[in-house]
Each structure stands twice: as structure tokens, then as C-alpha cells.
Design an enzyme around this catalytic site. Structure first.
Site, PDB file in Angstrom:
ATOM      1  N   GLU A 115     -30.407 -48.116 -61.490  1.00 31.11           N
ATOM      2  CA  GLU A 115     -30.091 -49.527 -61.723  1.00 31.11           C
ATOM      3  C   GLU A 115     -28.706 -49.890 -61.191  1.00 31.11           C
ATOM      4  O   GLU A 115     -27.786 -49.079 -61.279  1.00 31.11           O
ATOM      5  CB  GLU A 115     -30.125 -49.798 -63.244  1.00 31.11           C
ATOM      6  CG  GLU A 115     -31.405 -49.315 -63.881  1.00 31.11           C
ATOM      7  CD  GLU A 115     -31.388 -49.427 -65.410  1.00 31.11           C
ATOM      8  OE1 GLU A 115     -30.467 -50.061 -65.972  1.00 31.11           O
ATOM      9  OE2 GLU A 115     -32.324 -48.870 -66.023  1.00 31.11           O
ATOM     10  N   LYS A 117     -25.112 -51.262 -61.572  1.00 31.11           N
ATOM     11  CA  LYS A 117     -24.240 -51.426 -62.733  1.00 31.11           C
ATOM     12  C   LYS A 117     -23.539 -52.771 -62.565  1.00 31.11           C
ATOM     13  O   LYS A 117     -22.521 -52.898 -61.875  1.00 31.11           O
ATOM     14  CB  LYS A 117     -23.231 -50.273 -62.816  1.00 31.11           C
ATOM     15  CG  LYS A 117     -22.415 -50.297 -64.097  1.00 31.11           C
ATOM     16  CD  LYS A 117     -21.680 -48.978 -64.269  1.00 31.11           C
ATOM     17  CE  LYS A 117     -20.911 -48.883 -65.567  1.00 31.11           C
ATOM     18  NZ  LYS A 117     -19.996 -49.961 -65.848  1.00 31.11           N
ATOM     19  N   ASP A 119     -21.377 -55.949 -63.078  1.00 31.34           N
ATOM     20  CA  ASP A 119     -20.043 -56.060 -63.666  1.00 31.34           C
ATOM     21  C   ASP A 119     -19.941 -57.361 -64.457  1.00 31.34           C
ATOM     22  O   ASP A 119     -19.638 -58.415 -63.924  1.00 31.34           O
ATOM     23  CB  ASP A 119     -19.002 -56.031 -62.544  1.00 31.34           C
ATOM     24  CG  ASP A 119     -17.659 -55.590 -63.057  1.00 31.34           C
ATOM     25  OD1 ASP A 119     -17.564 -55.230 -64.246  1.00 31.34           O
ATOM     26  OD2 ASP A 119     -16.697 -55.601 -62.270  1.00 31.34           O
ATOM     27  N   TYR A 227     -31.205 -54.635 -69.520  1.00 26.54           N
ATOM     28  CA  TYR A 227     -31.297 -53.235 -69.115  1.00 26.54           C
ATOM     29  C   TYR A 227     -31.765 -52.266 -70.193  1.00 26.54           C
ATOM     30  O   TYR A 227     -31.921 -51.091 -69.927  1.00 26.54           O
ATOM     31  CB  TYR A 227     -30.010 -52.738 -68.452  1.00 26.54           C
ATOM     32  CG  TYR A 227     -28.741 -52.909 -69.249  1.00 26.54           C
ATOM     33  CD1 TYR A 227     -28.570 -52.283 -70.463  1.00 26.54           C
ATOM     34  CD2 TYR A 227     -27.714 -53.706 -68.758  1.00 26.54           C
ATOM     35  CE1 TYR A 227     -27.408 -52.434 -71.184  1.00 26.54           C
ATOM     36  CE2 TYR A 227     -26.531 -53.868 -69.467  1.00 26.54           C
ATOM     37  CZ  TYR A 227     -26.385 -53.232 -70.689  1.00 26.54           C
ATOM     38  OH  TYR A 227     -25.239 -53.388 -71.397  1.00 26.54           O
ATOM     39  N   LYS A 316     -19.853 -44.390 -60.206  1.00 27.60           N
ATOM     40  CA  LYS A 316     -18.895 -45.456 -59.902  1.00 27.60           C
ATOM     41  C   LYS A 316     -18.697 -45.624 -58.397  1.00 27.60           C
ATOM     42  O   LYS A 316     -18.612 -44.642 -57.661  1.00 27.60           O
ATOM     43  CB  LYS A 316     -17.534 -45.117 -60.518  1.00 27.60           C
ATOM     44  CG  LYS A 316     -17.535 -45.080 -62.024  1.00 27.60           C
ATOM     45  CD  LYS A 316     -17.477 -46.455 -62.638  1.00 27.60           C
ATOM     46  CE  LYS A 316     -16.050 -46.955 -62.777  1.00 27.60           C
ATOM     47  NZ  LYS A 316     -15.977 -48.232 -63.489  1.00 27.60           N
ATOM     48  N   CYS A 410      13.312 -70.956 -38.210  1.00 29.91           N
ATOM     49  CA  CYS A 410      12.132 -70.226 -37.738  1.00 29.91           C
ATOM     50  C   CYS A 410      12.514 -68.765 -37.457  1.00 29.91           C
ATOM     51  O   CYS A 410      13.452 -68.509 -36.691  1.00 29.91           O
ATOM     52  CB  CYS A 410      11.589 -70.881 -36.464  1.00 29.91           C
ATOM     53  SG  CYS A 410      10.340 -69.870 -35.638  1.00 29.91           S
ATOM     54  N   CYS A 413      12.411 -68.128 -33.469  1.00 32.57           N
ATOM     55  CA  CYS A 413      13.261 -68.771 -32.463  1.00 32.57           C
ATOM     56  C   CYS A 413      14.489 -69.447 -33.057  1.00 32.57           C
ATOM     57  O   CYS A 413      15.313 -69.994 -32.328  1.00 32.57           O
ATOM     58  CB  CYS A 413      12.455 -69.769 -31.639  1.00 32.57           C
ATOM     59  SG  CYS A 413      11.991 -71.253 -32.551  1.00 32.57           S
ATOM     60  N   CYS A 427       7.494 -74.455 -37.718  1.00 28.66           N
ATOM     61  CA  CYS A 427       8.638 -74.399 -36.809  1.00 28.66           C
ATOM     62  C   CYS A 427       8.584 -75.659 -35.956  1.00 28.66           C
ATOM     63  O   CYS A 427       7.526 -76.015 -35.431  1.00 28.66           O
ATOM     64  CB  CYS A 427       8.520 -73.149 -35.937  1.00 28.66           C
ATOM     65  SG  CYS A 427       9.509 -73.218 -34.442  1.00 28.66           S
ATOM     66  N   CYS A 433       8.863 -71.942 -28.695  1.00 25.42           N
ATOM     67  CA  CYS A 433       9.056 -70.866 -29.674  1.00 25.42           C
ATOM     68  C   CYS A 433       8.226 -69.664 -29.223  1.00 25.42           C
ATOM     69  O   CYS A 433       7.014 -69.779 -29.036  1.00 25.42           O
ATOM     70  CB  CYS A 433       8.614 -71.338 -31.054  1.00 25.42           C
ATOM     71  SG  CYS A 433       8.487 -69.996 -32.243  1.00 25.42           S
TER      72      CYS A 433
HETATM   73  S1  IVH Z   1     -26.907 -48.975 -69.983  1.00 28.57           S
HETATM   74  C1  IVH Z   1     -26.761 -46.651 -73.572  1.00 28.57           C
HETATM   75  N1  IVH Z   1     -27.396 -50.211 -67.726  1.00 28.57           N
HETATM   76  O1  IVH Z   1     -21.887 -50.841 -68.243  1.00 28.57           O
HETATM   77  C2  IVH Z   1     -26.382 -47.159 -72.259  1.00 28.57           C
HETATM   78  N2  IVH Z   1     -25.273 -50.521 -68.739  1.00 28.57           N
HETATM   79  O2  IVH Z   1     -19.956 -48.722 -68.813  1.00 28.57           O
HETATM   80  C3  IVH Z   1     -25.784 -48.477 -72.347  1.00 28.57           C
HETATM   81  N3  IVH Z   1     -23.809 -52.058 -67.540  1.00 28.57           N
HETATM   82  O3  IVH Z   1     -21.723 -51.328 -71.702  1.00 28.57           O
HETATM   83  C4  IVH Z   1     -25.569 -49.135 -71.089  1.00 28.57           C
HETATM   84  N4  IVH Z   1     -25.205 -52.541 -65.911  1.00 28.57           N
HETATM   85  O4  IVH Z   1     -22.008 -53.384 -70.179  1.00 28.57           O
HETATM   86  C5  IVH Z   1     -26.501 -49.980 -68.700  1.00 28.57           C
HETATM   87  N5  IVH Z   1     -27.979 -51.273 -65.742  1.00 28.57           N
HETATM   88  C6  IVH Z   1     -27.096 -51.043 -66.717  1.00 28.57           C
HETATM   89  C7  IVH Z   1     -25.822 -51.663 -66.733  1.00 28.57           C
HETATM   90  C8  IVH Z   1     -24.928 -51.355 -67.754  1.00 28.57           C
HETATM   91  C9  IVH Z   1     -24.006 -52.772 -66.427  1.00 28.57           C
HETATM   92  C10 IVH Z   1     -22.565 -52.066 -68.338  1.00 28.57           C
HETATM   93  C11 IVH Z   1     -22.799 -52.295 -69.811  1.00 28.57           C
HETATM   94  C12 IVH Z   1     -22.271 -51.067 -70.479  1.00 28.57           C
HETATM   95  C13 IVH Z   1     -21.270 -50.586 -69.482  1.00 28.57           C
HETATM   96  C14 IVH Z   1     -20.978 -49.129 -69.645  1.00 28.57           C
END
Ligand code: IVH
Length: 674
Positions: A115, A117, A119, A227, A316, A410, A413, A427, A433
């Protein structure tokens, strides 16, 4: 083992710092340091605690960051909302699978849910008999805040599940976030109003969710992706995560379409690589991928520890925000004399590249940031966007910070500096210049202008410094022997350059107009002018009223064009360029109607265009009669794909739609404008 006092002291300090940043991040939505710096502190603390056996239950390593603020009613999560362990290397992910296999006593390949992640901000949504009952933040994992009224303003969150036999109770967990477009729109509006600019989508989303008045939340176009499922009663759920996602989607809940089920950690690594390659073209920001065991029964067998489940791992990606130090500010003089402050930074790896300088745009920006030399700053580079200083980290900045002053004269120049519009300075010297001269020659030779291959920025500087050229017309008087006498230039390169200069003489009227560097006349306007008038003499003679009849040209641009052609030196320059052999094919102008050779065609732009801003490319296509769509469908005629192109390119290929790169695209524009 006796623990050295120095270590005890460091552990105490790390805990205090982490608690301070935890509070800023989770409770006040205004982090002072980027996530990467926070992670480094947490990792160091974990390492010391492990090595010297110093872990205690209340340590930041043992709990999830946030702490509920008293502004909202507190809620207790029946099932704690956990955090994730993370790795940032492929080996780390490989080790994760080895650990799982060992624990399960089975070394066969496992199936995972892969999945993005996202933000944003973690939330819990509680539905009773299919009706949204409560929305809550994660808080410290056990106690969160009741944000039901705010959550209900988010269009993609259903107030009622679309299912006849809804479970008696189900808790949906997921991430609320602000998409890239929503963030850019908000900042555009904030910029116009002169109000505060938002630092990044995550903080903006968190801030919007924390509003006491839901009308404020509703102004931010928040979205959500689910999720996981927390508590549920009254109905059995599938035993695979992937199937649960399909079920949730069928109930009208938003599930990220970029989630994939894969077998074996190698396939997960491939997923991470693919996702990273697509990072820039995704519509939402991600800070990595999450790899989870797909089978719920296996998840249960693996269990969790205090902070994190053992069956999931975050991979990450390189951080898009980092801290660094502002070493100095230099003032650069541009082609039209505009003086721009440029930040010199301690080099920092951010968003996949090393950044050592970045534009500060103007003096107002410096004031808005409250920036001084010696400050510690947060640099953000998301996707292909130019790196930007978004914030000063006050607590880490030097005591003797130095004020940033506009130079009195400037820097190139020594001529006087004058105000130009509301926020800019320029300028006053014009083309005498040397900085302006160099910049205008660089522009003239560049790829979208006269396209003189081999005449890059460095060489232009060298030629001007050596006194070999002073104006763009001098380029065409250069001789091979003269060039060969330059440092680092062999006779072969000199010959090649002369050939390239010669070749560039055969150009198009629109390229030539653009190359002249008339203020605010970009490639699109140049093209409109060329198509409308067909001839340089007509453009020189056109009055403001006539110019304003050209599509896209308003009074300001018209007056810049007039000012340029009223200047005798510019007219003399055009003449000497033509005398020097610069020429272009004649354009037959269809009286009134501009040529629209792409009428009825639909184009899609994707990835990064390096020679031409995307807006410009779009305007040119529109001017030629094409439609420009945001997504690929069977009605698309052509996709223009630059580096970093992702899902749109994949789709175009799947639908066998014609794909061209930027070079082919520029040639097409060129051919059509003749
Ligand atoms: S699972 C038990 N899935 O990342 C697992 N988290 O660093 C709980 N997050 O608190 C999280 N995308 O806010 C999960 N596909 C995803 C996610 C995700 C973003 C965030 C979430 C979590 C944090 C952990």
C-alpha cells in the site's frame, strides 16, 4: 553494566526533545523539524535504550506520538491505534520477511498487501448499522479526539454505507489527506489574498481537521483512503485484507486504487520501486509504502508489541523535507534586469537530489519567512518542484543572525537599482549591464529559442568575459579560429559550434520572436504573434490596439511589445541579425482565423517537461485548436510524456495511444506554427 553519566544525560535530552516535537507535531499541527530529523532522534534513543537497557514504559520509543488536546471531547479507542515499524533499505524489508518466516516456523513465501503510505492524518470512523456515528483522531493511540463534525464535511466519506445488511458496528481506519492539487489551489488563493502560505499538505490537513468550526474544515478539500478495520460486530468479514478492501469499496468507502496484493518479499520490493518511480505523478503525497501480511489469521498469530504490529512494515522513501543552514544570500541579475535573491545553503539531500541553492523570489518572501543569514531552515522539494525554503527553525538558528539587505547598487554593473512593480527590484542599466547581457544571450541561444547546440550558459559567460561577443548579433560573426583560442575548446568543438550557429540561422518566426526576449512574451505568445501577423515588419508596426486583438495578449503585454519595438537599438539588432543570415519561412496568414491544425484532437501531458513549463505547453496546444485533458481515455489522441511519467503513460500504452517525448512535441509545435 554501569551506564556512563554522559549516556544517561543524552537519553534524558533525547526524551525531552522528542516529547517537545511530539507535542508540536501531533497536538499543535505545527512541527518545527522535518520527519527525517525526528526519526533520527527516535532511532538514536532506541539504540541507546537497547544497548544500555534503559527502556521505560513512558519513553517516546514505547508509545505513539500524539496526546489529545482538551479542545475536543476525548474518545477511547477500544482497539489501540498502532504505529508502524520502518525500514529505508531493501535489505531491511528482506530481513522483515526472514523474521516473519522464523516466527511462523514456515519459510514458504507469504502474501502481502502493498500500500502507498499516504502522508496525512490517521482517523477512526465508527459506523453503527451502516450510519457514521463518530470520527476520531489517533491521539496517543489509546485516547483520541472526537472530530465527528469535521469528518462529516469530507465528501468522499459516506455518512451511510451503501449496503443492505450493514454490520452492527464497524470501525474503519484510514488516512485523511489533502491532495497535491487541493494544496496548490489553497496556496494560490492564499498568495492572492496575501494570507499565510501553507507549508505542506499534511500540516494543512491536520490543521483543517482540528478546526472547532466545521465550516473551516469544509474549505479545505480533504480526502480519505481506508487502510484497515478496527472493531466490528455482527457480521463476519473476509479473512484476507485484499478482499476486505474490495468489500469496503463496494460499500462506498474510499479505498486507494494503488493498493496491490503481492506474493513474496521480492514482489513487494518491486512494488516499492514502482511506487517510488510514480511518486511525482501521484495525486497525493506519500512518504513510503506499507507492506502488510494479507492473511488476517496470520496477522493474529504474529501479534503486536506496544507501539507496532509485527505483521506490517513501512518502507520509507527519501524525505521531501529536510533542515539545513542558510549560509548566505546572493543577488542575481536576470535577463530583464530583475534582481533576485538566491539562497546559498549547506548542501542537503532532499526529495532525491542534493540542493545547495534555491531562489527566494523577492524581498517580500524573505520578510514573510523572517529569514536571516545563519538560520536553520526547512527545505522542501516535493516531486519535480523547485526546492523551496518553507520555514525557519527558530530554536535551532544561530544567535547572531545576519539581516538580509537588498544591495544598494546592481551587483553586476554598479548601476542604480529601481523598484519594478510591487515586489520586484531591477537594475536600471538595461543591456549595458553585463549580467543582463549574458542572460539575454543565454536565452537567445537556448533550446526553445534559437536552439544553438553547444552554446550553453558557461560558454556564453566565457565569450562575454573575453569580449568576443557583446550582443546576440555578434554570435553570427564568430570565427572558428577565434573560438579555438578559448580555454578548454579544441578546434573540433570550435568547428562544431560554428556549424551549429550556422544551422540555427534557419529558424521560425515564433522562435525568433521568443529569442528576442521581449518582457512577458513566452513561447505561446510568440507563436500567437507569428500566426496572427505572419511577418516581423507587421509586428514592429502593430499598435497596441492591434496587438490586443491577438489571443492571450492584454494591455500589459501589448505595452511591453510596443516598448521593445520602439527602441531603435532593438530595431537595429533585428536588422543586423537578418543581415547576418537569420531567416524563417514565410507564414501565410488566413485573414482573421488563426490556424487551428489540431482542432478536434485531445492531448494529455504527463511527467516533467524540461524545456517548456507545462502551462505553456498547454496554452500552445489550445492555441492550435487541441483539447488538453487531465486523464487518458480511449478518446485521447496523443500523450506527451516526460521523465517521471507514471500511470497515464501505462494507460496510454495499454490503450495503444500514440506517445511522444518532449523533443518530438517541440518539433511538432514548430512544424505546426510555420
Ligand atoms: S497501517 C497497525 N497503512 O502511517 C498499522 N498506515 O507510521 C497501522 N499510514 O498511523 C497503520 N498510509 O497514519 C497503515 N496504507 C497505510 C497507511 C498508513 C499511511 C500512516 C498512518 C499510521 C502511520 C504509521
Amino acid at each position: 553494566m554501569a551506564v556512563p553519566d554522559k549516556i544517561k544525560q543524552e537519553v534524558r535530552e533525547l526524551r525531552a526533545q522528542l516529547e517537545y516535537h511530539n507535542r508540536l507535531y501531533h497536538s499543535l499541527d505545527s512541527p518545527e523539524i522535518p520527519d527525517a530529523d525526528y526519526d533520527a532522534l527516535l532511532t538514536r534513543l532506541g539504540l541507546l535504550e537497547d544497548k544500555f537497557d534503559l527502556a521505560i514504559p513512558g519513553s517516546p520509543t514505547q508509545r505513539v506520538g500524539g496526546e489529545a488536546l482538551s479542545l475536543f471531547t476525548q474518545v477511547t479507542h477500544t482497539m489501540p491505534m498502532l504505529s508502524l515499524d520502518k525500514v529505508s533499505s531493501e535489505k531491511g524489508l528482506g530481513d522483515f520477511e526472514l523474521r516473519l518466516q522464523k516466527k511462523l516456523g514456515d519459510d514458504s513465501q507469504l502474501q502481502y498487501s502493498c500500500e502507498p503510505k499516504v502522508d496525512g492524518v490517521a482517523v477512526s470512523l465508527l459506523y453503527r448499522d451502516g450510519v457514521l456515528l463518530r470520527g476520531a483522531t489517533r491521539g496517543d493511540g489509546v485516547t483520541g479526539e472526537d472530530i465527528t463534525r469535521n469528518v462529516k464535511t469530507i465528501p468522499s466519506i459516506p455518512l451511510q454505507l451503501e449496503v443492505a445488511a450493514a454490520p452492527a458496528l464497524i470501525e474503519i481506519r484510514g488516512e485523511i489527506f489533502l491532495g497535491k492539487k487541493g494544496f496548490a489551489d489553497l496556496n494560490r488563493r492564499a498568495g492572492k489574498k496575501g494570507s499565510k502560505i501553507f507549508v505542506n499538505p499534511r500540516n494543512t490537513a491536520a490543521g483543517a481537521l482540528r478546526q472547532l468550526d466545521p465550516r473551516h474544515t469544509a474549505r479545505v478539500p480533504l480526502q480519505m483512503y481506508c487502510y484497515s478495520v478496527g472493531v466490528f460486530e455482527g457480521r463476519a468479514l473476509p479473512d484476507q485484507l485484499g478482499e476486505i478492501f474490495s468489500l469496503l469499496a463496494s460499500w462506498g468507502l474510499p479505498v486507494n486504487p494503488d493498493i496491490n496484493t503481492r506474493t513474496g518479499i521480492e514482489a513487494c520490493l518491486a512494488y516499492c520501486r514502482e511506487l517510488l518511480a510514480r511518486r511525482n505523478s501521484l495525486e497525493y503525497e506519500i512518504d513510503g509504502a506499507v507492506i502488510k501480511i494479507n492473511d488476517l489469521d496470520t496477522q493474529r498469530r504474529l501479534g503486536s508489541n506496544a507501539r507496532t504490529p509485527r505483521w506490517a512494515m513501512a518502507f520509507k522513501f527519501p524525505a521531501e523535507e529536510k533542515t539545513t543552514r542558510l549560509l548566505d544570500v546572493e543577488f542575481q541579475v536576470g535577463r530583464t534586469g530583475t534582481i533576485t535573491p538566491v539562497a546559498r545553503l549547506e548542501p542537503v539531500f532532499v526529495g532525491g537530489v542534493t540542493v545547495s541553492n534555491t531562489t527566494l523570489h523577492n524581498m517580500d518572501e524573505i520578510e514573510r519567512l523572517g529569514l536571516r543569514i545563519g538560520d536553520t531552515v526547512i527545505v522542501r522539494r516535493a516531486g519535480d518542484v523547485i526546492p523551496k525554503i518553507v520555514k525557519v527553525v527558530r530554536s535551532r538558528s544561530k544567535k547572531n543572525r545576519k539581516e538580509i539587505r537588498l544591495p544598494e547598487a546592481c551587483p553586476a554593473c554598479g548601476s542604480a537599482i529601481e523598484k519594478d512593480g510591487e515586489v520586484l527590484y531591477k537594475c536600471s542599466a538595461g543591456i549595458i549591464c553585463p549580467a543582463q547581457r549574458k542572460e539575454s544571450i543565454k536565452h537567445f541561444a537556448s533550446r526553445t529559442a534559437m536552439d544553438i547546440e553547444g552554446l550553453g550558459d558557461k560558454l556564453v559567460e566565457q565569450l562575454v568575459d573575453e569580449g568576443m561577443i557583446g550582443t546576440v548579433a555578434d554570435i553570427f560573426a564568430l570565427a572558428t579560429e577565434q573560438l579555438a583560442s578559448l580555454e578548454r575548446m579544441g578546434s573540433k568543438s570550435a568547428k562544431n559550434l560554428i556549424a551549429a550557429i550556422d544551422k540555427s540561422k534557419q529558424t521560425t518566426l515564433s522562435r525568433f520572436l521568443f529569442a528576442l526576449g521581449i518582457r512577458e512574451v513566452g513561447t505561446a505568445t510568440s507563436q500567437q504573434l507569428a500566426m496572427h501577423y505572419g511577418d516581423i515588419a507587421q509586428i514592429v508596426a502593430a499598435d497596441a490596439e492591434s496587438l490586443e486583438r491577438v489571443p492571450d495578449i492584454g494591455p500589459i503585454v501589448a505595452s511591453h511589445i510596443r516598448t521593445f519595438f520602439e527602441n531603435q537599438e532593438n530595431l537595429a539588432l533585428i536588422k543586423s541579425l537578418q543581415d547576418g543570415g537569420v531567416r524563417w519561412p514565410k507564414i501565410v496568414v488566413d485573414a482573421g482565423a488563426p490556424a487551428r491544425p489540431l482542432l478536434g484532437k485531445t492531448y494529455v501531458l504527463t511527467g516533467t517537461l524540461q524545456q517548456m513549463p507545462r502551462d505553456e505547453a498547454k496554452r500552445q496546444l489550445l492555441a492550435l485548436g487541441a483539447k488538453v485533458a487531465g486523464s487518458v481515455s480511449k478518446n485521447t489522441d496523443c500523450v506527451v510524456a516526460g521523465p517521471g511519467a507514471g500511470s497515464k503513460l501505462v494507460k496510454a500504452e495499454a490503450l495503444a495511444i500514440k506517445v511522444i517525448d518532449e523533443g518530438e512535441f517541440l518539433s511538432l509545435l514548430d512544424a505546426l506554427s510555420q
